[in-house]
Enzyme design. Sequence first.
Site, PDB file in Angstrom:
ATOM      1  CD  GLU A  94     -24.709  26.693 -19.083  1.00 51.47           C
ATOM      2  OE1 GLU A  94     -25.771  25.325 -18.638  1.00 51.47           O
ATOM      3  OE2 GLU A  94     -24.508  26.846 -20.518  1.00 51.47           O
ATOM      4  CD  GLU A  96     -21.490  24.888 -23.732  1.00 50.28           C
ATOM      5  OE1 GLU A  96     -21.161  24.692 -22.604  1.00 50.28           O
ATOM      6  OE2 GLU A  96     -23.193  25.054 -23.885  1.00 50.28           O
TER       7      GLU A  96
END
Length: 499
Positions: free
Chosen positions: A219, A321
């Site tokens: 991220e 994810e």
Amino acid sequence: MKRTKISLVALLILTVVGCAPEKKDNTLNVEVYETSERGNKLTRITEFTDVDSAAAVTIRPEQTFQTITGFGGSFTESSAYLLNKLSKKNRDTILQAYFAEDGARYSLTRTHIASCDFSLNNYTYAPVAGDMDLEHFSIDEDREDLIPMIKDAQAISKDGFHIIASPWSSPPWMKDNKAYVGGKLLPEYYDTFALYFSKYLDAYKAEGIDIWGLTPENEPHGNGNNWESMHFTPEEETDFVQNHLGPKLEADGKGHVNILGYDQNRGGLKEWVDEMFKDEASSKYFAGTAIHWYESTYEVFPETLQYAHQKAPEKYLIETEGCIDSEIPMWQDDAWYWKKEATDWGYDWAKPENKYLHPKYAPVNRYARDIIGCLNNWVDGWVDWNMVLDRQGGPNWFENWCLAPVIVDPDADEVYFTPLYYTMAHFSKYIRPGSKVIAVENGADAIIVTAAQNPDGSIAVVVFNEEKEAQNFSLTLNDKHINLKIDGQALQTIVIPKA
């Protein structure tokens, strides 16, 4: 004489009848497995009623798309810690359920490099500031929980599985804010951070664990500066991979390790693949792209996925994810996982114009809809987040509670396989690595469908019905067909053996 004529006529009739061609059986041979709101849990359906259906689903194996890399979940310190608190029997039960031949047969997994939110605390493998050669590098923090979980899974898995490893942050001393949370990697530490990856690969290999893939950063847009994070722009990460990480791994004999860029939500995918794959030099060390689903756990973003594929059609496109976040698990309540009660972070926090992307939506529906939608739009792998969490949705040092397919009560030594476990198994167990996604003509409005042909020639068709009412449909492959029924709020995997 009359008696002789009758015998000749009878013989002639018998001869004609005997020479008549046998009626061809056009019934498609299938095995059907169903998970449903009514209680089926990957249950084999053996009784079929002859239902009429105008809703036709036709499989076209001659038209192929992406090659499947795998399906699975993530090894986190939280999951590994919980397994160590259970009895050996229950620990083994869970690992067998995920990795054994009669279990979900997970084939693609992920883990974190140093700490993440689903760790017990913050830690790094290189704690000594200014240690440019990383002489004090150590993975000792992983030896008690994380490494034993991975090695035990390896011992169980017959076919093995790939592992993708991702850092949530570099060592804090390499960043402009000197903290685990937020900040940027300082350019003068790009080479040292590349060395950090190489040493990680060596350390895990010494434990008997080969890492298949890496992402440079989990991220890179950050997470609101809540837990471990580090920010990269597309240009910065591409520079890091192109000029530092890729060459370092290549020089160290690790060029076979797959570097997957980005590793965040699909909504920002276009600007990243434009930069990563803008020319031959920028794309050389990227094996593909990693994505998450948190932009919306309802909308698949098919146009964005199609764009990413067209930008780099020979590269991987892997969902690394996804989980139901902002929720505390419901303990031993299967019905909840089929109800529109779950929310994600965006239900409360998204901007008003983005609220529509975050409705209340049943957890099973989120998983089934997303995986099917991904497979129908060039995604070749799908990795769930934590494999095991406790009744609170942790442990998590930031108290960022989430759901997992398996929930445990370590104090009572109890294990709960939620419907999400069976949902994942519908894909991981029957669509194997190396299979090819194949075309489906779906004439049934109420169901969504995907299909893949496995390396052994069998075909797995996954059908999801989120309507309350059962649906009838006919399944056709070549010149054979069968009429089937899927219960209301149900997921089916239909296996067609090799002819």
